[in-house]
Design a protein around this motif. Structure first.
Motif, short mmCIF file in Angstrom:
data_model
loop_
_atom_site.label_atom_id
_atom_site.label_comp_id
_atom_site.label_asym_id
_atom_site.label_seq_id
_atom_site.Cartn_x
_atom_site.Cartn_y
_atom_site.Cartn_z
N GLU A 90 0.85 -1.19 0.00
CA GLU A 90 0.00 0.00 0.00
C GLU A 90 0.88 1.24 0.00
OE1 GLU A 90 -2.50 -0.20 3.46
OE2 GLU A 90 -0.83 -0.07 4.83
N ALA A 91 0.31 2.36 -0.39
CA ALA A 91 1.07 3.62 -0.45
C ALA A 91 1.61 3.98 0.93
CB ALA A 91 0.18 4.74 -0.98
N ALA A 92 2.77 4.63 0.93
CA ALA A 92 3.38 5.04 2.20
C ALA A 92 4.12 6.36 1.99
CB ALA A 92 4.35 3.96 2.70
N ALA A 93 4.16 7.16 3.05
CA ALA A 93 4.92 8.41 3.04
C ALA A 93 6.03 8.29 4.07
CB ALA A 93 4.01 9.58 3.36
N PHE A 94 7.22 8.78 3.72
CA PHE A 94 8.40 8.66 4.58
C PHE A 94 8.97 10.04 4.87
CE2 PHE A 94 8.02 4.86 2.07
CZ PHE A 94 8.23 3.83 2.98
N THR A 95 9.37 10.24 6.11
CA THR A 95 10.07 11.45 6.50
C THR A 95 11.55 11.09 6.65
OG1 THR A 95 8.14 12.27 7.68
CG2 THR A 95 10.26 13.27 8.24
N LEU A 96 12.41 11.88 6.02
CA LEU A 96 13.85 11.62 6.07
C LEU A 96 14.50 12.49 7.14
CD1 LEU A 96 14.52 11.59 2.23
CD2 LEU A 96 14.12 9.64 3.73
N SER A 97 15.46 11.89 7.83
CA SER A 97 16.23 12.62 8.85
C SER A 97 17.61 11.99 8.95
CB SER A 97 15.51 12.58 10.21
OG SER A 97 15.38 11.24 10.65
N ALA A 98 18.51 12.67 9.66
CA ALA A 98 19.87 12.15 9.82
C ALA A 98 20.43 12.61 11.15
CB ALA A 98 20.76 12.62 8.68
N ASP A 99 21.47 11.90 11.61
CA ASP A 99 22.08 12.23 12.89
C ASP A 99 23.52 11.76 12.89
OD1 ASP A 99 22.19 13.19 15.51
OD2 ASP A 99 21.61 11.26 16.36
N ASP A 100 24.37 12.51 13.58
CA ASP A 100 25.75 12.09 13.82
C ASP A 100 26.06 12.35 15.28
OD1 ASP A 100 27.65 14.88 13.72
OD2 ASP A 100 25.73 14.98 12.67
N ARG A 101 26.80 11.44 15.89
CA ARG A 101 27.11 11.55 17.33
C ARG A 101 27.85 12.83 17.68
NH1 ARG A 101 28.95 5.47 18.79
NH2 ARG A 101 26.85 4.60 18.80
N SER A 102 28.71 13.29 16.78
CA SER A 102 29.53 14.46 17.07
C SER A 102 28.75 15.77 16.96
CB SER A 102 30.72 14.50 16.11
OG SER A 102 30.25 14.59 14.78
#
Length: 130
Positions: free
Chosen positions: A37-49
């Motif tokens: 079925e259709a889906a929507a995705f939110t993109l994000s990112a992270d770095d420990r520093s």
């Protein structure tokens, strides 16, 4: 009579898995809807520093069943004047509106603006002139 139950699933990949630059590097994400079925995705990112900033070609992706989308990502770090190159690992997430996030890892290698040996050479030249 058949009943089709909704199945959700997703995959996320990033290429290249490492890139280098003085202040920024470009990556390409591929988000794939593996559900029925259709889906929507939110993109994000992270770095420990917490050194990196992320500039997206789109922070939200809507996909039909079996579809994939390619999204451009630029990572940016503060300029480093001297020293060795830094490897800064980071993780990118694609989080569907319902379901669990999928992740992909990559590394940004930040090169200094000036070579490590340059300050030593300058100091030697100054001492030689004195």
């Amino acid at each position: 009579r058949w009943t089709v139950l909704p199945v959700s699933g997703a995959s996320l990949s990033i290429a290249p898995d490492w890139a280098e630059g003085r202040t920024e590097a470009d990556f390409a994400l591929t988000v794939r809807n593996e559900g029925n079925e259709a889906a929507a995705f939110t993109l994000s990112a992270d770095d420990r520093s917490r050194l990196l900033a992320y500039e997206w070609g789109g922070e939200r992706v809507s996909l039909g069943p079996g579809q994939a989308a390619r999204v451009h990502l630029t990572v940016e770090a503060p300029r480093k004047l001297f020293g060795d190159a830094d490897e800064i690992p980071f993780v990118v997430f694609a989080t569907p509106d319902s379901g669990e996030a999928v992740a992909a890892e990559a590394t940004f290698v930040r090169r200094p603006a000036l070579p490590t040996w340059l300050p030593l050479l300058l100091a030697t030249l100054v001492l030689g002139l004195l």
